[in-house]
Write a protein that holds these residues in place. Structure first.
Motif, PDB file in Angstrom:
ATOM      1  N   GLY A 141       0.783  -1.238   0.000  1.00  0.00           N
ATOM      2  CA  GLY A 141       0.000   0.000   0.000  1.00  0.00           C
ATOM      3  C   GLY A 141       0.809   1.278   0.000  1.00  0.00           C
ATOM      4  N   ARG A 142       2.125   1.164  -0.186  1.00  0.00           N
ATOM      5  CA  ARG A 142       2.974   2.351  -0.188  1.00  0.00           C
ATOM      6  C   ARG A 142       3.295   2.789  -1.617  1.00  0.00           C
ATOM      7  N   ILE A 143       3.751   4.036  -1.736  1.00  0.00           N
ATOM      8  CA  ILE A 143       4.303   4.550  -2.993  1.00  0.00           C
ATOM      9  C   ILE A 143       5.753   4.938  -2.740  1.00  0.00           C
ATOM     10  N   PHE A 144       6.654   4.459  -3.589  1.00  0.00           N
ATOM     11  CA  PHE A 144       8.062   4.879  -3.549  1.00  0.00           C
ATOM     12  C   PHE A 144       8.374   5.520  -4.891  1.00  0.00           C
ATOM     13  N   SER A 145       9.141   6.609  -4.854  1.00  0.00           N
ATOM     14  CA  SER A 145       9.444   7.311  -6.095  1.00  0.00           C
ATOM     15  C   SER A 145      10.945   7.470  -6.271  1.00  0.00           C
ATOM     16  N   GLY A 146      11.352   7.718  -7.506  1.00  0.00           N
ATOM     17  CA  GLY A 146      12.771   7.922  -7.794  1.00  0.00           C
ATOM     18  C   GLY A 146      12.941   8.723  -9.070  1.00  0.00           C
ATOM     19  N   CYS A 147      14.077   9.423  -9.151  1.00  0.00           N
ATOM     20  CA  CYS A 147      14.394  10.211 -10.353  1.00  0.00           C
ATOM     21  C   CYS A 147      15.682   9.654 -10.963  1.00  0.00           C
ATOM     22  N   ASN A 148      15.973  10.068 -12.187  1.00  0.00           N
ATOM     23  CA  ASN A 148      17.249   9.660 -12.786  1.00  0.00           C
ATOM     24  C   ASN A 148      18.394  10.428 -12.122  1.00  0.00           C
ATOM     25  N   VAL A 149      19.492   9.724 -11.939  1.00  0.00           N
ATOM     26  CA  VAL A 149      20.675  10.294 -11.283  1.00  0.00           C
ATOM     27  C   VAL A 149      21.859  10.061 -12.217  1.00  0.00           C
ATOM     28  N   GLU A 150      22.282  11.134 -12.899  1.00  0.00           N
ATOM     29  CA  GLU A 150      23.354  11.018 -13.893  1.00  0.00           C
ATOM     30  C   GLU A 150      24.726  11.185 -13.250  1.00  0.00           C
TER      31      GLU A 150
ATOM     32  N   THR B 144      25.156   6.377 -14.824  1.00  0.00           N
ATOM     33  CA  THR B 144      23.813   6.938 -14.646  1.00  0.00           C
ATOM     34  C   THR B 144      22.822   5.853 -14.236  1.00  0.00           C
ATOM     35  N   ILE B 145      21.922   6.221 -13.314  1.00  0.00           N
ATOM     36  CA  ILE B 145      20.869   5.282 -12.888  1.00  0.00           C
ATOM     37  C   ILE B 145      19.528   5.846 -13.330  1.00  0.00           C
ATOM     38  N   CYS B 146      18.719   4.997 -13.965  1.00  0.00           N
ATOM     39  CA  CYS B 146      17.391   5.414 -14.423  1.00  0.00           C
ATOM     40  C   CYS B 146      16.436   5.577 -13.235  1.00  0.00           C
ATOM     41  N   ALA B 147      15.447   6.435 -13.449  1.00  0.00           N
ATOM     42  CA  ALA B 147      14.444   6.724 -12.424  1.00  0.00           C
ATOM     43  C   ALA B 147      13.708   5.454 -11.961  1.00  0.00           C
ATOM     44  N   GLU B 148      13.382   4.587 -12.909  1.00  0.00           N
ATOM     45  CA  GLU B 148      12.629   3.370 -12.566  1.00  0.00           C
ATOM     46  C   GLU B 148      13.400   2.510 -11.571  1.00  0.00           C
ATOM     47  N   ARG B 149      14.711   2.357 -11.837  1.00  0.00           N
ATOM     48  CA  ARG B 149      15.503   1.493 -10.961  1.00  0.00           C
ATOM     49  C   ARG B 149      15.762   2.146  -9.612  1.00  0.00           C
ATOM     50  N   VAL B 150      15.806   3.483  -9.576  1.00  0.00           N
ATOM     51  CA  VAL B 150      15.931   4.161  -8.280  1.00  0.00           C
ATOM     52  C   VAL B 150      14.677   3.896  -7.443  1.00  0.00           C
ATOM     53  N   ALA B 151      13.501   4.053  -8.059  1.00  0.00           N
ATOM     54  CA  ALA B 151      12.246   3.826  -7.319  1.00  0.00           C
ATOM     55  C   ALA B 151      12.152   2.380  -6.828  1.00  0.00           C
ATOM     56  N   LEU B 152      12.462   1.438  -7.715  1.00  0.00           N
ATOM     57  CA  LEU B 152      12.366   0.018  -7.336  1.00  0.00           C
ATOM     58  C   LEU B 152      13.331  -0.319  -6.203  1.00  0.00           C
TER      59      LEU B 152
ATOM     60  N   LYS C  54      14.744   1.646  -4.015  1.00  0.00           N
ATOM     61  CA  LYS C  54      14.356   2.286  -2.754  1.00  0.00           C
ATOM     62  C   LYS C  54      13.317   1.424  -2.043  1.00  0.00           C
ATOM     63  N   ALA C  55      12.304   0.990  -2.769  1.00  0.00           N
ATOM     64  CA  ALA C  55      11.226   0.201  -2.155  1.00  0.00           C
ATOM     65  C   ALA C  55      11.747  -1.138  -1.633  1.00  0.00           C
ATOM     66  N   ILE C  56      12.534  -1.812  -2.462  1.00  0.00           N
ATOM     67  CA  ILE C  56      13.032  -3.142  -2.079  1.00  0.00           C
ATOM     68  C   ILE C  56      13.902  -3.024  -0.829  1.00  0.00           C
ATOM     69  N   SER C  57      14.758  -2.020  -0.803  1.00  0.00           N
ATOM     70  CA  SER C  57      15.683  -1.893   0.331  1.00  0.00           C
ATOM     71  C   SER C  57      15.012  -1.360   1.580  1.00  0.00           C
ATOM     72  N   GLU C  58      13.757  -0.952   1.465  1.00  0.00           N
ATOM     73  CA  GLU C  58      12.973  -0.569   2.649  1.00  0.00           C
ATOM     74  C   GLU C  58      12.016  -1.688   3.044  1.00  0.00           C
ATOM     75  N   GLY C  59      12.146  -2.840   2.397  1.00  0.00           N
ATOM     76  CA  GLY C  59      11.344  -3.999   2.796  1.00  0.00           C
ATOM     77  C   GLY C  59       9.996  -4.110   2.100  1.00  0.00           C
ATOM     78  N   HIS C  60       9.868  -3.470   0.928  1.00  0.00           N
ATOM     79  CA  HIS C  60       8.598  -3.516   0.162  1.00  0.00           C
ATOM     80  C   HIS C  60       8.902  -4.009  -1.254  1.00  0.00           C
ATOM     81  N   PRO C  61       9.120  -5.319  -1.412  1.00  0.00           N
ATOM     82  CA  PRO C  61       9.625  -5.846  -2.685  1.00  0.00           C
ATOM     83  C   PRO C  61       8.567  -6.331  -3.672  1.00  0.00           C
ATOM     84  N   THR C  62       7.297  -6.079  -3.372  1.00  0.00           N
ATOM     85  CA  THR C  62       6.253  -6.594  -4.262  1.00  0.00           C
ATOM     86  C   THR C  62       5.445  -5.426  -4.810  1.00  0.00           C
ATOM     87  N   PHE C  63       5.292  -5.398  -6.138  1.00  0.00           N
ATOM     88  CA  PHE C  63       4.764  -4.209  -6.799  1.00  0.00           C
ATOM     89  C   PHE C  63       3.457  -4.484  -7.530  1.00  0.00           C
TER      90      PHE C  63
END
Ligand code: THU
Length: 135
Positions: A38-47, A54-62, A64-73
């Motif tokens: 039920g959470r939302i995690f967000s991320g931006c691209n980091v060049e 460079t890391i894409c925004a999608e992988r930053v968001a994913l 962040k969520a996984i490393s906070e214990g929310h690995p199911t999307f």
């Protein structure tokens, strides 16, 4: 599948795009994932000056969520600068495949035309994913 609010997800993606570190491309990308919890995690691209780091925004968001214990999307939204729909790159599609169901909804829009939204599934965008099977 767990409910989520596509409008809230797109808004989160638009907000985080403002934080993009994109001095080389000038191309802002924001992504937001909705988790089964039920959470939302967000991320931006980091060049990086070393472009390949460079890391894409999608992988930053994913990640962040996984490393906070929310690995199911249950869904992802991606937005970017300009008016062209920002289809996730091949690498991000494969990383989504690692963690998400093939029916994952993918909502895509832009910062300049946020009323134009495309909805795809992961299976649409990555029809024959690589899946590792131990020999
Ligand atoms: N980018 C993303 O954030 N996601 C993608 O799926 C494709 C590309 C970023 C990486 C880089 O900062 C910029 O867009 C231009 O390639």
């Amino acid at each position: 599948m767990q409910q989520y609010d596509p409008v809230a997800l797109l808004e989160a993606a638009c907000s985080v795009a403002e934080l993009a570190h994109c001095p080389y491309s000038g191309f802002r990308v924001g992504a937001a994932v909705a988790t089964r919890s039920g959470r939302i995690f967000s991320g931006c691209n980091v060049e990086n000056a070393s472009y390949g780091l460079t890391i894409c925004a999608e992988r930053v968001a994913l990640t962040k969520a996984i490393s906070e214990g929310h690995p199911t999307f249950v869904a992802i939204a991606v937005v970017a600068s300009g008016v062209s729909i920002p289809y996730p790159c091949g690498a991000c599609r494969q990383v989504l495949q690692e963690f998400c169901d093939s029916e994952l909804p993918i909502h895509l829009s832009t910062l300049d035309a946020p009323d134009v939204v495309e909805r795809h599934t992961l299976a649409d965008l990555l029809p024959h994913p690589f899946v590792f099977e131990k020999p």
